[in-house]
Scaffold this motif. Structure first.
Motif, PDB file in Angstrom:
ATOM      1  N   GLY A 199      22.456  23.098  29.530  1.00  0.00           N
ATOM      2  CA  GLY A 199      21.300  23.949  30.156  1.00  0.00           C
ATOM      3  C   GLY A 199      21.568  24.463  31.508  1.00  0.00           C
ATOM      4  O   GLY A 199      20.493  25.098  32.332  1.00  0.00           O
ATOM      5  N   VAL A 200      22.860  24.435  31.994  1.00  0.00           N
ATOM      6  CA  VAL A 200      23.068  25.128  33.410  1.00  0.00           C
ATOM      7  C   VAL A 200      23.330  26.630  33.268  1.00  0.00           C
ATOM      8  O   VAL A 200      24.140  26.924  32.341  1.00  0.00           O
ATOM      9  N   ARG A 201      22.793  27.407  33.838  1.00  0.00           N
ATOM     10  CA  ARG A 201      23.114  28.804  34.109  1.00  0.00           C
ATOM     11  C   ARG A 201      24.209  29.088  34.952  1.00  0.00           C
ATOM     12  O   ARG A 201      24.269  28.482  36.190  1.00  0.00           O
ATOM     13  N   ILE A 202      24.909  30.131  34.653  1.00  0.00           N
ATOM     14  CA  ILE A 202      26.183  30.367  35.633  1.00  0.00           C
ATOM     15  C   ILE A 202      25.971  32.031  35.890  1.00  0.00           C
ATOM     16  O   ILE A 202      25.723  32.709  35.078  1.00  0.00           O
ATOM     17  N   ILE A 203      25.955  32.205  37.297  1.00  0.00           N
ATOM     18  CA  ILE A 203      25.668  33.467  37.925  1.00  0.00           C
ATOM     19  C   ILE A 203      27.153  33.729  38.500  1.00  0.00           C
ATOM     20  O   ILE A 203      27.583  33.153  39.529  1.00  0.00           O
ATOM     21  N   ALA A 204      27.969  34.581  37.730  1.00  0.00           N
ATOM     22  CA  ALA A 204      29.556  34.860  38.242  1.00  0.00           C
ATOM     23  C   ALA A 204      29.172  36.352  39.139  1.00  0.00           C
ATOM     24  O   ALA A 204      28.634  37.255  38.663  1.00  0.00           O
ATOM     25  N   ILE A 205      29.827  36.148  39.934  1.00  0.00           N
ATOM     26  CA  ILE A 205      30.064  37.454  40.985  1.00  0.00           C
ATOM     27  C   ILE A 205      31.561  37.649  40.906  1.00  0.00           C
ATOM     28  O   ILE A 205      32.352  37.134  41.366  1.00  0.00           O
ATOM     29  N   GLY A 206      31.843  39.132  40.476  1.00  0.00           N
ATOM     30  CA  GLY A 206      33.613  39.439  40.724  1.00  0.00           C
ATOM     31  C   GLY A 206      33.672  40.336  41.770  1.00  0.00           C
ATOM     32  O   GLY A 206      33.151  41.395  41.908  1.00  0.00           O
ATOM     33  N   LEU A 207      34.533  40.160  42.684  1.00  0.00           N
ATOM     34  CA  LEU A 207      35.006  40.684  43.716  1.00  0.00           C
ATOM     35  C   LEU A 207      36.370  41.282  43.441  1.00  0.00           C
ATOM     36  O   LEU A 207      37.024  40.666  42.908  1.00  0.00           O
ATOM     37  N   GLY A 208      36.498  42.428  43.943  1.00  0.00           N
ATOM     38  CA  GLY A 208      38.040  43.230  44.090  1.00  0.00           C
ATOM     39  C   GLY A 208      37.937  44.172  42.958  1.00  0.00           C
ATOM     40  O   GLY A 208      37.217  44.540  42.441  1.00  0.00           O
ATOM     41  N   SER A 209      39.079  44.848  43.263  1.00  0.00           N
ATOM     42  CA  SER A 209      39.522  46.328  42.397  1.00  0.00           C
ATOM     43  C   SER A 209      39.791  45.808  40.970  1.00  0.00           C
ATOM     44  O   SER A 209      40.777  44.961  40.804  1.00  0.00           O
ATOM     45  N   ASP A 210      39.304  46.481  39.760  1.00  0.00           N
ATOM     46  CA  ASP A 210      39.687  46.199  38.597  1.00  0.00           C
ATOM     47  C   ASP A 210      40.503  47.208  37.880  1.00  0.00           C
ATOM     48  O   ASP A 210      40.726  47.118  36.751  1.00  0.00           O
ATOM     49  N   THR A 211      40.996  48.282  38.836  1.00  0.00           N
ATOM     50  CA  THR A 211      41.714  49.172  38.494  1.00  0.00           C
ATOM     51  C   THR A 211      43.154  49.145  38.877  1.00  0.00           C
ATOM     52  O   THR A 211      44.073  48.616  38.473  1.00  0.00           O
ATOM     53  N   ALA A 212      43.435  49.530  40.412  1.00  0.00           N
ATOM     54  CA  ALA A 212      44.707  49.476  40.818  1.00  0.00           C
ATOM     55  C   ALA A 212      45.034  48.076  41.441  1.00  0.00           C
ATOM     56  O   ALA A 212      46.174  47.685  41.717  1.00  0.00           O
ATOM     57  N   GLY A 213      43.943  47.296  41.885  1.00  0.00           N
ATOM     58  CA  GLY A 213      44.090  46.004  42.142  1.00  0.00           C
ATOM     59  C   GLY A 213      44.502  46.119  43.706  1.00  0.00           C
ATOM     60  O   GLY A 213      44.368  47.108  44.559  1.00  0.00           O
ATOM     61  N   ALA A 214      45.166  44.853  44.455  1.00  0.00           N
ATOM     62  CA  ALA A 214      45.503  44.774  45.798  1.00  0.00           C
ATOM     63  C   ALA A 214      46.522  43.711  46.048  1.00  0.00           C
ATOM     64  O   ALA A 214      46.650  43.021  45.513  1.00  0.00           O
ATOM     65  N   PRO A 215      47.449  44.154  46.802  1.00  0.00           N
ATOM     66  CA  PRO A 215      48.478  43.230  47.168  1.00  0.00           C
ATOM     67  C   PRO A 215      48.092  41.893  47.712  1.00  0.00           C
ATOM     68  O   PRO A 215      46.801  42.037  48.453  1.00  0.00           O
TER      69      PRO A 215
END
Length: 336
Positions: free
Chosen positions: A217-233
């Motif tokens: 019964g636990v809810r997960i709130i996921a937050i995605g950070l960062g570029s999903d195309t080129a990315g980053a070093p």
């Protein structure tokens, strides 16, 4: 009687200070007058003041000042016990502190932007118990469930890749640590996991862990950070000889946001939500309050406090009455 804000008593130093200023002002005025027209003419040209009247007026003024200070100290009496109930939810914040979170496709870095989001959450939390788990290749509790948000902020500020001993990213292990270590007792339907990460995972079966959270019964709130195309070093450790960025087989290691995995993780939990921030901004305080207002809450704490009947009005009224009385007292002698 009890003073509910006794720190204001320090302001009572203003009473002797004001008394000294009155004496000094009177002495300086008298000296200047005697220098201007001479001591012999002062008594003839300037009507004298009555010393008792002068003292009475000063005493009334100083008493009014003291009464005003006591009013600010909030005197109270007749305490009565009162029960205070606080309701809310239990929130486990899972913070990815792996080296990929140091990527700078969000300024100043993904990790620092994640901290800003959590600070917004703490500002919006009203009675919710909050705990913080830092994770990379392992998970470590940095703050147990608490309503002491100052302590939570201190734990948050100290998060870095050095907060956990093992590198990598094991989201599944972090979720299981939240379920088994932070959420030991209580009812899981009043609980949330806030997962903040770039979504990269090293075979820790995060979707299965999220499904277990959903069963409980636990809810997960996921937050995605960062570029999903080129990315980053990915920045290298400070003492690395390879240069400013991590490399593999001569090529810079780039980190991309794995939105698909995070969507699956959120969907596997009960009423899970995925917030795809990427390289944008998020007002997480407003989002958090909206999410909490729509969710069920539990009683997290019941305390008994003493409620006092405050009487600052009496002292404030006395101060005003004394000021009016002071204005009516004349310092001049009655001339026969």
């Amino acid at each position: 009687m009890r003073l509910l804000d006794p720190t204001w008593l320090h302001a009572l130093w203003a009473v002797p200070t004001a008394a000294g200023m009155l004496v000094l002002a009177r002495w300086l005025g008298s000296r200047s007058l005697r220098r201007l027209i001479g001591p012999a003419l002062v008594e003839k040209l300037v009507p004298g003041a009555s010393s008792p009247r002068r003292l009475a007026r000063a005493a009334v003024l100083l008493t009014a000042l003291a009464a005003a200070v006591l009013a600010l100290a909030r005197p109270g009496w007749s305490p009565t016990p009162q029960k205070v109930q606080r309701s809310g939810r239990d929130v486990a914040i899972l913070m990815d502190v792996s080296r990929s979170m140091l990527a700078q496709d969000l300024k100043p870095s993904r990790l620092e932007r994640a901290k800003i989001a959590v600070r917004d959450l703490l500002d919006a939390a009203r009675g919710d118990r909050v705990g913080i788990i830092a994770f990379a290749g392992s998970a470590s509790i940095r703050c147990p469930l608490t309503t002491d948000y100052s302590f939570a902020r201190l734990a948050l500020d100290n998060l870095s890749p050095d907060s956990v001993p093992v590198g990598g990213t094991l989201i599944g292990d972090a979720i299981r640590a939240g379920l088994d270590d932070l959420f030991k007792d209580g009812q899981d339907r009043f609980r949330d996991i806030v997962l903040i990460t770039d979504g990269e995972d090293h075979d820790s079966f995060p979707v299965q862990a999220a499904a277990e959270a959903g069963k409980r019964g636990v809810r997960i709130i996921a937050i995605g950070l960062g570029s999903d195309t080129a990315g980053a070093p990915v920045p290298a450790p400070e003492k690395s000889a390879a240069g400013p960025y991590m490399t593999f087989e001569g090529q810079a290691v780039r980190s991309k946001l794995d939105s698909d995995s995070l969507r699956k993780i959120a969907a596997a939990s009960r009423d899970g939500i995925y917030l795809n921030v990427r390289t944008g901004n998020i007002q997480f305080d407003k989002i958090y309050r909206t999410l909490m207002e729509r969710a069920a809450t539990q009683e997290v704490e019941t305390t008994e406090r003493l409620r006092y009947h405050e009487g600052f009005q009496l002292f404030l009224g006395a101060a005003l009455a004394l000021l009016m009385l002071e204005a009516l007292i004349s310092e001049r002698r009655r001339i026969p």
